[in-house]
Design a protein around this motif. Structure first.
Motif, PDB file in Angstrom:
ATOM      1  N   LEU A  46       0.811  -1.215   0.000  1.00  0.00           N
ATOM      2  CA  LEU A  46       0.000   0.000   0.000  1.00  0.00           C
ATOM      3  C   LEU A  46       0.846   1.268   0.000  1.00  0.00           C
ATOM      4  O   LEU A  46       0.458   2.268  -0.599  1.00  0.00           O
ATOM      5  CB  LEU A  46      -0.946   0.013   1.203  1.00  0.00           C
ATOM      6  N   ALA A  47       2.011   1.239   0.653  1.00  0.00           N
ATOM      7  CA  ALA A  47       2.872   2.423   0.665  1.00  0.00           C
ATOM      8  C   ALA A  47       3.302   2.776  -0.758  1.00  0.00           C
ATOM      9  O   ALA A  47       3.256   3.943  -1.160  1.00  0.00           O
ATOM     10  CB  ALA A  47       4.085   2.187   1.558  1.00  0.00           C
ATOM     11  N   ALA A  48       3.695   1.780  -1.542  1.00  0.00           N
ATOM     12  CA  ALA A  48       4.079   2.032  -2.940  1.00  0.00           C
ATOM     13  C   ALA A  48       2.868   2.438  -3.773  1.00  0.00           C
ATOM     14  O   ALA A  48       2.971   3.306  -4.644  1.00  0.00           O
ATOM     15  CB  ALA A  48       4.757   0.802  -3.537  1.00  0.00           C
ATOM     16  N   PHE A  49       1.703   1.847  -3.503  1.00  0.00           N
ATOM     17  CA  PHE A  49       0.472   2.224  -4.199  1.00  0.00           C
ATOM     18  C   PHE A  49       0.179   3.706  -3.992  1.00  0.00           C
ATOM     19  O   PHE A  49      -0.206   4.421  -4.929  1.00  0.00           O
ATOM     20  CB  PHE A  49      -0.695   1.367  -3.674  1.00  0.00           C
ATOM     21  N   MET A  50       0.391   4.191  -2.788  1.00  0.00           N
ATOM     22  CA  MET A  50       0.105   5.587  -2.455  1.00  0.00           C
ATOM     23  C   MET A  50       1.063   6.569  -3.105  1.00  0.00           C
ATOM     24  O   MET A  50       0.791   7.767  -3.121  1.00  0.00           O
ATOM     25  CB  MET A  50       0.100   5.775  -0.936  1.00  0.00           C
ATOM     26  N   GLU A  51       2.157   6.100  -3.675  1.00  0.00           N
ATOM     27  CA  GLU A  51       3.088   6.987  -4.368  1.00  0.00           C
ATOM     28  C   GLU A  51       2.419   7.654  -5.567  1.00  0.00           C
ATOM     29  O   GLU A  51       2.887   8.676  -6.047  1.00  0.00           O
ATOM     30  CB  GLU A  51       4.346   6.241  -4.799  1.00  0.00           C
ATOM     31  N   GLY A  52       1.331   7.074  -6.060  1.00  0.00           N
ATOM     32  CA  GLY A  52       0.602   7.659  -7.177  1.00  0.00           C
ATOM     33  C   GLY A  52      -0.232   8.872  -6.798  1.00  0.00           C
ATOM     34  O   GLY A  52      -0.710   9.596  -7.663  1.00  0.00           O
ATOM     35  N   TYR A  53      -0.407   9.102  -5.498  1.00  0.00           N
ATOM     36  CA  TYR A  53      -1.196  10.227  -5.012  1.00  0.00           C
ATOM     37  C   TYR A  53      -0.282  11.388  -4.615  1.00  0.00           C
ATOM     38  O   TYR A  53       0.820  11.176  -4.112  1.00  0.00           O
ATOM     39  CB  TYR A  53      -2.018   9.822  -3.776  1.00  0.00           C
ATOM     40  N   ALA A  54      -0.770  12.605  -4.810  1.00  0.00           N
ATOM     41  CA  ALA A  54      -0.026  13.792  -4.391  1.00  0.00           C
ATOM     42  C   ALA A  54       0.017  13.841  -2.867  1.00  0.00           C
ATOM     43  O   ALA A  54      -1.012  13.669  -2.211  1.00  0.00           O
ATOM     44  CB  ALA A  54      -0.688  15.050  -4.941  1.00  0.00           C
ATOM     45  N   ARG A  55       1.180  14.091  -2.331  1.00  0.00           N
ATOM     46  CA  ARG A  55       1.337  14.220  -0.875  1.00  0.00           C
ATOM     47  C   ARG A  55       0.926  15.628  -0.460  1.00  0.00           C
ATOM     48  O   ARG A  55       1.751  16.436  -0.068  1.00  0.00           O
ATOM     49  CB  ARG A  55       2.763  13.912  -0.457  1.00  0.00           C
ATOM     50  N   GLN A  56      -0.371  15.866  -0.574  1.00  0.00           N
ATOM     51  CA  GLN A  56      -0.937  17.180  -0.289  1.00  0.00           C
ATOM     52  C   GLN A  56      -2.087  17.031   0.705  1.00  0.00           C
ATOM     53  O   GLN A  56      -2.766  15.994   0.747  1.00  0.00           O
ATOM     54  CB  GLN A  56      -1.505  17.799  -1.582  1.00  0.00           C
ATOM     55  N   ASN A  57      -2.318  18.073   1.475  1.00  0.00           N
ATOM     56  CA  ASN A  57      -3.470  18.073   2.388  1.00  0.00           C
ATOM     57  C   ASN A  57      -4.784  18.192   1.631  1.00  0.00           C
ATOM     58  O   ASN A  57      -5.847  17.939   2.187  1.00  0.00           O
ATOM     59  CB  ASN A  57      -3.357  19.225   3.394  1.00  0.00           C
ATOM     60  N   THR A  58      -4.715  18.575   0.363  1.00  0.00           N
ATOM     61  CA  THR A  58      -5.921  18.754  -0.444  1.00  0.00           C
ATOM     62  C   THR A  58      -6.254  17.531  -1.301  1.00  0.00           C
ATOM     63  O   THR A  58      -7.287  17.519  -1.972  1.00  0.00           O
ATOM     64  CB  THR A  58      -5.760  19.977  -1.363  1.00  0.00           C
ATOM     65  N   THR A  59      -5.405  16.512  -1.281  1.00  0.00           N
ATOM     66  CA  THR A  59      -5.699  15.288  -2.035  1.00  0.00           C
ATOM     67  C   THR A  59      -6.979  14.677  -1.493  1.00  0.00           C
ATOM     68  O   THR A  59      -7.156  14.552  -0.277  1.00  0.00           O
ATOM     69  CB  THR A  59      -4.517  14.303  -1.926  1.00  0.00           C
ATOM     70  N   ARG A  60      -7.896  14.312  -2.423  1.00  0.00           N
ATOM     71  CA  ARG A  60      -9.209  13.811  -2.007  1.00  0.00           C
ATOM     72  C   ARG A  60      -9.491  12.436  -2.586  1.00  0.00           C
ATOM     73  O   ARG A  60      -9.152  12.154  -3.725  1.00  0.00           O
ATOM     74  CB  ARG A  60     -10.317  14.756  -2.489  1.00  0.00           C
ATOM     75  N   PHE A  61     -10.173  11.627  -1.788  1.00  0.00           N
ATOM     76  CA  PHE A  61     -10.673  10.335  -2.234  1.00  0.00           C
ATOM     77  C   PHE A  61     -12.150  10.291  -1.877  1.00  0.00           C
ATOM     78  O   PHE A  61     -12.524  10.529  -0.722  1.00  0.00           O
ATOM     79  CB  PHE A  61      -9.932   9.185  -1.546  1.00  0.00           C
ATOM     80  N   ALA A  62     -12.990  10.007  -2.861  1.00  0.00           N
ATOM     81  CA  ALA A  62     -14.433   9.921  -2.631  1.00  0.00           C
ATOM     82  C   ALA A  62     -14.933   8.579  -3.135  1.00  0.00           C
ATOM     83  O   ALA A  62     -14.562   8.125  -4.217  1.00  0.00           O
ATOM     84  CB  ALA A  62     -15.151  11.053  -3.355  1.00  0.00           C
ATOM     85  N   SER A  63     -15.770   7.949  -2.322  1.00  0.00           N
ATOM     86  CA  SER A  63     -16.385   6.677  -2.700  1.00  0.00           C
ATOM     87  C   SER A  63     -17.648   6.505  -1.869  1.00  0.00           C
ATOM     88  O   SER A  63     -17.618   6.712  -0.650  1.00  0.00           O
ATOM     89  CB  SER A  63     -15.422   5.520  -2.456  1.00  0.00           C
ATOM     90  N   GLY A  64     -18.730   6.116  -2.552  1.00  0.00           N
ATOM     91  CA  GLY A  64     -19.998   5.980  -1.837  1.00  0.00           C
ATOM     92  C   GLY A  64     -20.362   7.313  -1.211  1.00  0.00           C
ATOM     93  O   GLY A  64     -20.326   8.350  -1.861  1.00  0.00           O
ATOM     94  N   ASP A  65     -20.654   7.296   0.090  1.00  0.00           N
ATOM     95  CA  ASP A  65     -20.990   8.546   0.779  1.00  0.00           C
ATOM     96  C   ASP A  65     -19.834   9.065   1.634  1.00  0.00           C
ATOM     97  O   ASP A  65     -20.016   9.876   2.521  1.00  0.00           O
ATOM     98  CB  ASP A  65     -22.254   8.362   1.631  1.00  0.00           C
ATOM     99  N   THR A  66     -18.618   8.599   1.337  1.00  0.00           N
ATOM    100  CA  THR A  66     -17.449   8.977   2.111  1.00  0.00           C
ATOM    101  C   THR A  66     -16.483   9.815   1.287  1.00  0.00           C
ATOM    102  O   THR A  66     -16.179   9.476   0.137  1.00  0.00           O
ATOM    103  CB  THR A  66     -16.706   7.709   2.611  1.00  0.00           C
ATOM    104  N   VAL A  67     -16.010  10.893   1.870  1.00  0.00           N
ATOM    105  CA  VAL A  67     -14.972  11.716   1.271  1.00  0.00           C
ATOM    106  C   VAL A  67     -13.855  11.849   2.295  1.00  0.00           C
ATOM    107  O   VAL A  67     -14.103  12.204   3.454  1.00  0.00           O
ATOM    108  CB  VAL A  67     -15.488  13.119   0.882  1.00  0.00           C
TER     109      VAL A  67
END
Length: 157
Positions: free
Chosen positions: A55-76
């Protein structure tokens, strides 16, 4: 000059003009984003990391920012670390992670520094094979292309 020579030159000029005009229209589809290969490489690296339960390597694809967002279902979830924590809580081992496949991925350029990516995902694991779609907003950072917004949904049963 004779008429035959004038006629040949005239036809040649018209043919050349048509070729020049049509050359801009002859593409069979939209132009690819200049960095599409780099964006696709980020996704391929994520799939490879997921499939080795890293998972740590998987997360390298995401910006290391406080504004990075993940939304799924009713969760953000907002912020790189909270997104990572969500994944770690939900996927605790290789069995829960299963084998991830992305398909029908399309990269749509927004600008030289942003792209929207649409695709489908499938998670193959013992006893279930959930599928769904995703929309990712990629931005270009000094370290390369990174996801700043991920909206992933799962298909119904």
């Amino acid at each position: 000059m004779n008429r035959k020579g004038d006629f040949s030159r005239g036809i040649s000029a018209v043919f050349l003009a048509v070729v020049v005009m049509l050359s801009g229209c002859s593409r069979s589809g939209p132009r690819s984003h200049p960095d599409e290969a780099e964006i696709r490489a980020v996704l391929q690296d994520q799939v490879a990391a997921w499939n080795r339960a890293d998972l740590a390597a998987f997360m390298e694809g995401y910006a290391r920012q406080n504004t990075t967002r993940f939304a799924s279902g009713d969760t953000v979830v907002q912020g790189w670390q909270p997104v990572f924590d969500r994944y770690r809580k939900r996927y605790t081992n290789a069995a829960t992670m299963g084998h991830l496949v992305f398909f029908d991925v399309k990269v749509d350029p927004i600008s030289a520094e942003a792209a929207l990516v649409h695709g489908h995902w499938r998670l193959e694991r013992s006893g279930s094979a959930p599928t769904g779609v995703f929309t990712l907003l990629f931005r270009l950072f000094p370290e390369g292309w990174r996801i700043v917004h991920d909206h992933t949904s799962q298909a119904g049963p």
